[in-house]
Structures are given as C-alpha cells and as structure tokens.
Motif scaffolding. Structure first.
Motif, short mmCIF file in Angstrom:
data_model
loop_
_atom_site.label_atom_id
_atom_site.label_comp_id
_atom_site.label_asym_id
_atom_site.label_seq_id
_atom_site.Cartn_x
_atom_site.Cartn_y
_atom_site.Cartn_z
N UNK A 30 0.74 2.37 1.78
CA UNK A 30 0.27 1.08 1.26
C UNK A 30 -0.82 1.32 0.22
N UNK A 31 -0.68 0.65 -0.92
CA UNK A 31 -1.65 0.88 -1.99
C UNK A 31 -2.89 0.00 -1.86
N UNK A 32 -2.69 -1.27 -1.43
CA UNK A 32 -3.84 -2.17 -1.29
C UNK A 32 -3.49 -3.38 -0.46
N UNK A 33 -4.44 -4.28 -0.28
CA UNK A 33 -4.36 -5.31 0.76
C UNK A 33 -3.65 -6.59 0.36
N UNK A 34 -3.21 -6.78 -0.84
CA UNK A 34 -2.62 -8.04 -1.27
C UNK A 34 -1.24 -8.25 -0.64
N UNK A 35 -0.91 -9.49 -0.27
CA UNK A 35 0.34 -9.76 0.48
C UNK A 35 1.61 -9.35 -0.25
N UNK A 36 1.59 -9.33 -1.57
CA UNK A 36 2.81 -8.90 -2.27
C UNK A 36 3.02 -7.39 -2.16
N UNK A 37 2.06 -6.69 -1.54
CA UNK A 37 2.18 -5.23 -1.35
C UNK A 37 2.20 -4.83 0.13
N UNK A 38 1.76 -5.72 1.00
CA UNK A 38 1.80 -5.40 2.43
C UNK A 38 2.04 -6.67 3.23
N UNK A 86 -1.90 -5.67 11.39
CA UNK A 86 -1.44 -4.39 10.89
C UNK A 86 -1.56 -3.34 12.00
N UNK A 87 -0.51 -2.55 12.25
CA UNK A 87 -0.58 -1.52 13.29
C UNK A 87 -1.63 -0.44 12.96
N UNK A 88 -1.92 0.37 13.96
CA UNK A 88 -2.83 1.49 13.77
C UNK A 88 -2.32 2.36 12.63
N UNK A 89 -3.25 2.87 11.83
CA UNK A 89 -2.83 3.58 10.63
C UNK A 89 -3.83 4.67 10.27
N UNK A 90 -3.40 5.55 9.41
CA UNK A 90 -4.25 6.60 8.86
C UNK A 90 -4.92 6.08 7.59
N UNK A 91 -6.22 6.18 7.54
CA UNK A 91 -6.96 5.76 6.34
C UNK A 91 -6.96 6.90 5.34
N UNK A 92 -6.58 6.57 4.12
CA UNK A 92 -6.54 7.58 3.06
C UNK A 92 -7.58 7.27 1.99
N UNK A 122 -9.04 2.12 3.00
CA UNK A 122 -10.04 1.86 4.03
C UNK A 122 -10.26 0.38 4.32
N UNK A 123 -10.11 -0.49 3.34
CA UNK A 123 -10.43 -1.90 3.55
C UNK A 123 -9.24 -2.73 3.98
N UNK A 124 -8.10 -2.10 4.25
CA UNK A 124 -6.89 -2.87 4.50
C UNK A 124 -6.79 -3.37 5.94
N UNK A 140 -10.69 -4.88 -5.22
CA UNK A 140 -10.46 -4.24 -3.93
C UNK A 140 -10.04 -2.79 -4.17
N UNK A 141 -10.03 -2.03 -3.09
CA UNK A 141 -9.56 -0.65 -3.15
C UNK A 141 -8.07 -0.65 -3.51
N UNK A 142 -7.66 0.29 -4.33
CA UNK A 142 -6.26 0.47 -4.69
C UNK A 142 -5.97 1.96 -4.78
N UNK A 143 -5.01 2.40 -3.99
CA UNK A 143 -4.62 3.81 -4.02
C UNK A 143 -3.35 3.99 -4.83
N UNK A 144 -3.26 5.11 -5.52
CA UNK A 144 -2.01 5.53 -6.14
C UNK A 144 -1.48 6.73 -5.39
N UNK A 145 -0.15 6.87 -5.36
CA UNK A 145 0.47 7.98 -4.64
C UNK A 145 1.29 8.82 -5.61
N UNK A 146 0.85 10.06 -5.79
CA UNK A 146 1.49 11.03 -6.69
C UNK A 146 2.29 11.99 -5.82
N UNK A 147 3.60 11.95 -5.98
CA UNK A 147 4.49 12.67 -5.08
C UNK A 147 5.01 13.96 -5.73
#
Length: 208
Positions: A41-49, A79-85, A70-72, A115-122
C-alpha cells in the motif's frame, strides 16, 4: 514480468518469483485474485486502499504480507495487522526485491494536509509504482506506472515525469475518476513519442 491493471491505481505484478498486489482501492476490481505473496500500500487514501478488499485478499492468500506506511493504520479503520515500511528499506518476497522509496504525497493545495506516500521499486527498477507522487528513483526504470488524472496533477506534469524518468515503457494508471482516459493516454503518447506509452487492457496480464 507480467503486469495486470485491476483498475485505477491497482496493479498486480508477477515477477515469476512473487506476485505482488499494489494499491487495491475502492475503484479496483480484485475478484479472482489469490495466491499472492504481498499487498503493498502506498498511502491512506480510499482510492488506494480499501480495508474490506484487503481483508478479502488476505483471506484468500493467508501467507501474504501486508505492507503499509506508518500513518495508514490509524487512518484506515479495519485494516489488518501489517508491516510498517519506511523509505530506504528493502523488502524481499521469494527472489523478488522491493526497494521502498519516496516519502510524501504530491501536493494537492497548500491548504490541504499531505500524507506519507511510499513508492515501490521492484527488482532494481524493472517496475516502479510511485503511488501519488512524481518521485524519481535513482535506478533506471524499465516499466513506470504513471498517473494520468487526479486532483494533485495535470497531464503536463505527468508527461514531464515520464520524460525525466525515461522508462522503456510507461503504463497509465489512476484513471478511475475520469470519463475519457483514452484522451489523456493519447495526449501523453503523442507528447512522449516513440511508442513508450502502453495502456494495459484492464484485468488481462501483459508481459513487459
């Protein structure tokens, strides 16, 4: 790598080593998705989670990890238990490596809190999902997911973003609230040139 656009900002990434689902929000269609290794999950907005969708995904893929900023947790009830990145961390799923980058959501307006926003580089840049940001990773990017619509952007900014990152392929996302996404895709394709922009068929896996 196979990519499946599941609506708006949601993308399923199958590297061959792991299946990663990014940003299942209220406008995404995840019916039939199972056997995944992680939900990112990148951030807390409903269109993303969407917490209900996330719970369903984890029920169908009980060994999948759930990764979020962290702020999600406080912002998304249920939201279920999750790993904070955090930006700078590296995650691994099977042989697939995910670098967490970014930091902040793109500015909507100075009067609207960010808000916090994460990017994921794969896999070192094979695929990059920036969330709602124009973050430019240090690594070369093979396939870039790029937003084409939203209250925080205009299409000129997205075009310039693709030019700066210079991916091999740019796949348009974040189009769930526009009535004519093809118009924006066409504008981007014409401006970037060279066949870089490729719109994925919704719900169909595409090898890139």
């Amino acid at each position: 790598m196979h990519l499946t656009h599941l609506g708006h900002a949601c993308v399923l990434v199958d590297t061959g080593s792991a299946a990663l689902l990014i940003d299942p929000g209220v406008m995404s269609d995840i019916d039939g998705v199972d056997g995944i290794d992680a939900v990112l999950l990148t951030h807390k907005h409903p269109d993303h989670v969407d917490a209900e969708k996330v719970r369903s995904l984890l029920a169908d893929s009980p060994r999948a990890a759930l990764v979020a900023p962290a702020d999600l947790g406080e912002a998304v009830p249920g939201l279920p238990a999750h790993q904070v990145a955090e930006p700078g961390e590296t995650l691994k799923f099977g042989d697939t490596v995910v670098d967490v980058v970014g930091g902040r959501h793109a500015t909507v307006h100075e009067t609207i809190p960010g808000c916090v926003n994460l990017g994921y580089l794969i896999d070192g840049g094979a695929f990059f999902h920036p969330g709602d940001s124009f973050h430019e990773p240090a690594a070369a990017v093979g396939v870039l997911a790029v937003a084409i619509d939203g209250p925080w952007l205009k299409i000129a900014e997205s075009i310039d973003y693709v030019r700066r990152v210079a991916p091999r392929v740019a796949i348009p996302i974040h189009e769930g609230e526009t009535l004519d996404p093809a118009k924006y895709v066409g504008m981007m394709s014409n401006a970037v040139g060279g066949g870089v922009v490729r719109r994925l068929d919704r719900g169909s896996a595409t090898r890139l």
